[in-house]
Design a protein around this motif. Structure first.
Motif, PDB file in Angstrom:
ATOM      1  N   ALA A  44       0.850  -1.200   0.000  1.00  0.00           N
ATOM      2  CA  ALA A  44       0.000   0.000   0.000  1.00  0.00           C
ATOM      3  C   ALA A  44       0.883   1.246   0.000  1.00  0.00           C
ATOM      4  O   ALA A  44       0.988   1.947   1.016  1.00  0.00           O
ATOM      5  N   PRO A  45       1.538   1.559  -1.117  1.00  0.00           N
ATOM      6  CA  PRO A  45       2.480   2.684  -1.141  1.00  0.00           C
ATOM      7  C   PRO A  45       1.843   4.059  -0.928  1.00  0.00           C
ATOM      8  O   PRO A  45       2.528   4.995  -0.548  1.00  0.00           O
ATOM      9  N   ALA A  46       0.543   4.184  -1.128  1.00  0.00           N
ATOM     10  CA  ALA A  46      -0.113   5.489  -0.967  1.00  0.00           C
ATOM     11  C   ALA A  46      -0.505   5.772   0.483  1.00  0.00           C
ATOM     12  O   ALA A  46      -0.837   6.912   0.814  1.00  0.00           O
ATOM     13  N   ASP A  47      -0.444   4.781   1.350  1.00  0.00           N
ATOM     14  CA  ASP A  47      -0.831   4.963   2.754  1.00  0.00           C
ATOM     15  C   ASP A  47       0.287   5.691   3.499  1.00  0.00           C
ATOM     16  O   ASP A  47       1.365   5.156   3.722  1.00  0.00           O
ATOM     17  N   ARG A  48       0.006   6.923   3.900  1.00  0.00           N
ATOM     18  CA  ARG A  48       1.034   7.749   4.546  1.00  0.00           C
ATOM     19  C   ARG A  48       1.433   7.227   5.920  1.00  0.00           C
ATOM     20  O   ARG A  48       2.584   7.358   6.322  1.00  0.00           O
ATOM     21  N   ARG A 108       3.817   4.330   5.363  1.00  0.00           N
ATOM     22  CA  ARG A 108       5.108   4.837   4.877  1.00  0.00           C
ATOM     23  C   ARG A 108       5.891   5.503   6.004  1.00  0.00           C
ATOM     24  O   ARG A 108       7.091   5.296   6.146  1.00  0.00           O
TER      25      ARG A 108
END
Length: 106
Positions: free
Chosen positions: A26-30, A33
């Motif tokens: 889930a690269p868009a989950d801040r 990250r």
């Protein structure tokens, strides 16, 4: 050179790898990250590296080797320099002491 306990390195490396898998999923989950970057920073501090990838590699190498072989593999610039045992020489620069004038003697 002080090195952390292997159990702590193993725990931090497991956390780093788990957050890495979640971040790749889930690269868009801040939040994921941010936590992944925090775990990478912690690993960097533990292993004395500037990059999380280098820290993870160093942690894996540290866990699979003995302390002596790990230190032999580390770059020489990271090792402590041995203490000097011989006499130290001081190089004096400037004119000889007899040619110097004191500020009070002017």
């Amino acid at each position: 050179m002080l090195l952390p306990a292997k159990a702590e390195v193993a725990r931090q490396l497991r956390q780093y790898r788990a957050w890495e898998r979640m971040m790749l999923a889930a690269p868009a989950d801040r939040r994921i990250r941010s936590t992944f970057e925090d775990s990478g920073y912690t690993l960097c501090v533990l292993m004395g590296k500037r990059c999380a990838r280098e820290a993870a590699d160093a942690a894996e190498r540290y866990l699979r080797t003995t302390l002596v072989s790990y230190l032999r593999e580390e770059p020489e610039y990271l090792r402590e320099k041995p203490e000097r045992t011989g006499p130290r020489t001081v190089t004096r620069r400037g004119p000889p002491a007899s040619d110097r004038r004191s500020p009070a003697g002017r």
